[in-house]
Structure formats: structure tokens, C-alpha cells
Design a protein around this motif. Structure first.
Motif, PDB file in Angstrom:
ATOM      1  N   SER A  87       0.863  -1.174  -0.014  1.00 26.35           N
ATOM      2  CA  SER A  87      -0.013   0.088  -0.101  1.00 26.35           C
ATOM      3  C   SER A  87       0.949   1.100  -0.016  1.00 26.35           C
ATOM      4  O   SER A  87       1.883   1.259  -0.731  1.00 26.35           O
ATOM      5  CB  SER A  87      -0.731  -0.055   1.087  1.00 26.35           C
ATOM      6  N   SER A  90       2.756   5.579   5.465  1.00 24.53           N
ATOM      7  CA  SER A  90       1.943   6.130   6.720  1.00 24.53           C
ATOM      8  C   SER A  90       2.058   7.534   6.445  1.00 24.53           C
ATOM      9  O   SER A  90       1.188   8.294   6.775  1.00 24.53           O
ATOM     10  CB  SER A  90       2.603   5.509   8.252  1.00 24.53           C
ATOM     11  N   LYS A  93      -0.198   8.371   3.979  1.00 25.46           N
ATOM     12  CA  LYS A  93      -1.653   8.418   4.574  1.00 25.46           C
ATOM     13  C   LYS A  93      -2.158   9.498   5.329  1.00 25.46           C
ATOM     14  O   LYS A  93      -3.190   9.909   5.367  1.00 25.46           O
ATOM     15  CB  LYS A  93      -1.849   7.108   5.252  1.00 25.46           C
ATOM     16  N   ASP A  97      -5.186  11.990   4.884  1.00 26.25           N
ATOM     17  CA  ASP A  97      -6.455  12.243   6.092  1.00 26.25           C
ATOM     18  C   ASP A  97      -6.590  13.500   6.101  1.00 26.25           C
ATOM     19  O   ASP A  97      -7.689  14.036   6.450  1.00 26.25           O
ATOM     20  CB  ASP A  97      -5.900  11.612   7.224  1.00 26.25           C
ATOM     21  N   GLN A 143      -1.972  -0.320  -3.367  1.00 27.46           N
ATOM     22  CA  GLN A 143      -1.353   0.791  -3.636  1.00 27.46           C
ATOM     23  C   GLN A 143      -2.204   1.445  -4.682  1.00 27.46           C
ATOM     24  O   GLN A 143      -2.671   2.651  -4.449  1.00 27.46           O
ATOM     25  CB  GLN A 143       0.175   0.967  -3.851  1.00 27.46           C
ATOM     26  N   TYR A 146      -6.208   1.829  -4.542  1.00 27.73           N
ATOM     27  CA  TYR A 146      -6.442   2.680  -3.304  1.00 27.73           C
ATOM     28  C   TYR A 146      -6.379   4.351  -3.796  1.00 27.73           C
ATOM     29  O   TYR A 146      -7.243   4.888  -3.442  1.00 27.73           O
ATOM     30  CB  TYR A 146      -5.648   2.621  -2.083  1.00 27.73           C
TER      31      TYR A 146
END
Length: 193
Positions: A87, A90, A93, A97, A143, A146
Motif C-alpha cells: 500500500s 504512513s 496516508k 487524511d 497501492q 487505493y
């Protein structure tokens, strides 16, 4: 034109995605003089994990607002997204977010979700130790699907990948994969002109 350049690799000067994003941005600036570039290194300056409640005086929330402003202002977003454990990193990510916010980049209506961040072009430089576009490992690629789904949800329909795969399969394979990825950048940028 405003371009947002995002790097998310922890590998510093050894990072393939950092080299690819730098090449994409350089080619884009050369082809589109006057482009204003904003750069964010998510590894060197990681964002705090998203949390509630938010407060206007909280430094993390002030930074989150800045991240959102950078994304919304950009006409083009270039993202270095190395594959970590099938994926994204962090740090990437945490950035996602901050930009996937109801009422800002998407909303829910009686007809379902609606992306509010359309009209952008997103170019993602992807690096992978193995080969995930085809063959037995293709089902483990969380990855690219997504990232396509996420940006599509936000209303972005112009999403392209510059991919270097099989980087852990030997020096020769790595060199070939990186050369092919770099060779494709000029065509990708010309296509947009």
C-alpha cells in the motif's frame, strides 16, 4: 499554474520515487514556464496523525489547514508514492487524511458522495520492489487501486502513474525499470500540453 510536489519516501537520496517526482516536476516546469511549485516532504516533516477534536489554536490543526489549502490551490499534484507493504506509506496516508475532508473535497448528498476537488491533474510516481501490475502478485496491489479510488472519490478524474517495478529483483532490472519510467515522463508531460 500551481503545482504541488509531494514526496513520501523514507529512503532519502536512495529513493526512486524522489528521483521520479523531481524529473516529473522539472519536465513540467520546463514545458510550462511560470509554474509555481509548492514542495512538501512528508518524511522530513511528517504530519501528526489525524485526531478529533480540532481546534483553531492547535499547531497541528493550523498545519492541517495549510495542507488543505495547498491541495485545493494546486492545478497539478505530483506525488511520490513508494509501495510499502502493498500500500502507501504512513506519512502519505497522514497527508491523505488531511485532504479527504467532508465539505471541503467531497460531500454526501441524496445521490451519494460527490467529489469537490475535480479539475486537477494528479501524477503519481510509484516504486515497487516486485512486479504488481501483472502476474501472481497483481492481487496484492493495494497501492494503485487505493490511490485511484481515493482521488476519484475526491472528484479527480485525470490520474496517471509513472511506475518503476521490480526494483528489488536485481541491479540490472532496477536500472531498466527506472530508465523506462524516466523515458515515459516527457511523453506524459507533452500529452498534457
Amino acid at each position: 499554474m500551481k503545482l504541488l510536489h509531494i514526496d513520501a519516501s523514507a529512503l532519502g537520496t536512495y529513493s526512486v520515487t524522489r528521483g521520479l517526482t523531481a524529473a516529473i516536476v522539472a519536465e513540467f516546469v520546463q514545458s510550462h514556464p511560470g509554474t509555481e511549485v509548492t514542495y512538501r516532504d512528508l518524511h522530513a516533516a511528517p504530519l501528526a496523525p489525524w485526531s478529533m477534536p480540532v481546534g483553531e489554536d492547535n499547531p497541528a490543526d493550523i498545519e492541517a489547514a495549510r495542507v488543505m489549502e495547498e491541495f485545493l490551490a494546486a492545478d497539478v499534484v505530483v506525488i511520490g508514492a513508494p509501495m510499502y507493504n502493498f500500500s502507501v506509506s504512513s506519512t502519505l496516508k497522514a497527508w491523505i487524511d488531511r485532504i479527504a475532508v467532508a465539505g471541503k473535497t467531497f460531500r454526501y448528498s441524496s445521490a451519494g458522495p460527490e467529489g469537490l476537488a475535480g479539475g486537477k491533474r494528479v501524477i503519481i510516481a510509484s516504486s515497487r520492489g516486485g512486479v504488481y501490475t501483472e502476474g501472481p502478485a497483481a492481487g496484492m496491489d493495494f497501492q494503485e487501486p487505493y490511490l485511484r479510488a481515493l482521488f476519484g472519490f475526491l472528484g479527480v478524474t485525470d490520474i496517471e502513474f509513472v511506475r518503476a517495478e521490480g526494483l528489488a529483483m536485481g541491479d540490472e532490472h532496477k536500472a531498466t525499470a527506472v530508465s523506462k519510467a524516466i523515458a515515459g515522463i516527457a511523453g506524459l508531460i507533452r500529452k498534457a500540453a
